[in-house]
Design a protein around this motif. Structure first.
Motif, PDB file in Angstrom:
ATOM      1  N   LEU A  69      16.148 -51.213  43.928  1.00 56.95           N
ATOM      2  CA  LEU A  69      17.485 -50.913  43.432  1.00 56.95           C
ATOM      3  C   LEU A  69      18.073 -52.172  42.808  1.00 56.95           C
ATOM      4  CD1 LEU A  69      19.394 -48.540  43.243  1.00 56.95           C
ATOM      5  CD2 LEU A  69      20.506 -49.350  45.325  1.00 56.95           C
ATOM      6  N   ASP A 129      20.644 -48.975  39.373  1.00 64.12           N
ATOM      7  CA  ASP A 129      21.810 -48.371  40.010  1.00 64.12           C
ATOM      8  C   ASP A 129      22.697 -47.685  38.969  1.00 64.12           C
ATOM      9  OD1 ASP A 129      23.218 -47.841  42.403  1.00 64.12           O
ATOM     10  OD2 ASP A 129      24.684 -49.394  41.912  1.00 64.12           O
ATOM     11  N   GLU A 183      23.574 -43.844  38.947  1.00 68.20           N
ATOM     12  CA  GLU A 183      24.985 -43.484  39.001  1.00 68.20           C
ATOM     13  C   GLU A 183      25.299 -42.418  37.950  1.00 68.20           C
ATOM     14  OE1 GLU A 183      28.564 -43.734  40.916  1.00 68.20           O
ATOM     15  OE2 GLU A 183      26.817 -44.966  41.396  1.00 68.20           O
ATOM     16  N   ARG A 218      19.092 -39.804  41.946  1.00 68.88           N
ATOM     17  CA  ARG A 218      19.191 -40.647  43.145  1.00 68.88           C
ATOM     18  C   ARG A 218      18.776 -39.854  44.378  1.00 68.88           C
ATOM     19  NH1 ARG A 218      22.180 -45.274  44.498  1.00 68.88           N
ATOM     20  NH2 ARG A 218      23.320 -45.156  42.529  1.00 68.88           N
TER      21      ARG A 218
END
Length: 254
Positions: free
Chosen positions: A191, A196, A200, A206
């Motif tokens: 990560l 990320d 997101e 995810r």
């Protein structure tokens, strides 16, 4: 007491100013290595170097673009000039445009992804070879991805670059083994800020990724990926070469 297995070793890390590259550099510094960081953004490299010096490492910063062979040659020349040796090379740098369907991959996507990763890996490998042959020892760690091994949707150019790197690494392992040079590949699940941001924007990804990882978490660039790289750079890994090692918490099981 932590044994510094890489004390006095000199390691070049491409893309070492951020993300996985910086995490790897931190782990290498923690194990006693001196570092050469290269990447396109000098300010990021300089900030990383200041942090790594606080860990006790000597650090040389060489701004450059892995897509340019001349930058690879210059990085190695400056490394030898400063440290008089190159013990290991970590080919981490890679640009990509994730989430692009194969039918929509443009010439620019293709060129940027392959040149930054596959071409850059070759350029740096060729650049360090003469010095490693002279030393009779060297470790090269290249980065690939399960996106290539499993053919994940939306990663056409990236998958092609990473599978090219795996093939290149196996050939180099056979051709260069006689010189005491090991060549291995790591497929990480880490990560980073870039990863990320992607997750997101794609929360369903995810959830899916985490459900696939046996250990139930993403890897940490320093503690998980970096320590695996440090091992492959050390004398403990002298008899491991030509291998693809998934450092992904059990996401892929080959």
């Amino acid at each position: 007491m932590h044994t510094k297995k890489l004390a006095e070793k000199v390691v070049i890390v491409t893309g070492g100013g951020q993300g996985v590259g910086l995490g790897v550099a931190r782990a290498l510094a923690d194990d006693g290595a001196n570092l050469v960081l290269t990447g396109r953004t000098e300010a990021k490299l300089t900030r990383a170097a200041d942090e790594l010096r606080d860990l006790g490492a000597q650090v040389l910063v060489v701004p450059g673009d892995t897509r340019n062979r001349a930058d690879a040659v210059r990085t190695v020349e400056l490394t030898v000039e400063r440290f008089d040796r190159v013990d290991a090379l970590v080919n981490n740098a890679q640009s990509s445009s994730p989430g692009v369907p194969l039918e929509s991959v443009t010439d620019e996507d293709w060129r940027t992804t392959l040149e930054s990763g596959l071409y850059g890996t070759l350029y740096f490998m060729q650049a360090v070879l003469p010095r490693m042959k002279l030393q009779g020892r060297g470790a090269i760690i290249n980065f690939a991805s399960r996106t290539g091994i499993e053919g994940l949707k939306g990663f056409g150019a990236y998958a092609a670059a990473k599978e090219g790197i795996r093939g290149l690494s196996r050939v180099a392992a056979r051709e260069w083994g006689a010189h005491g040079i090991t060549v291995n590949v790591i497929c990480p699940a880490a990560l980073t800020p870039a990863a990320d941001a992607y997750l997101e924007a794609n929360p369903q990804e995810r959830t899916r990724y985490l459900s696939e990882i046996a250990l139930g978490r993403f890897g940490d660039p320093q503690r998980d990926i970096g320590r695996a790289v440090a091992f492959l750079c050390s004398e403990d890994a002298n008899f491991i070469t030509g291998q693809t090692i998934s450092v992904d918490g059990g996401q892929s099981m080959l």
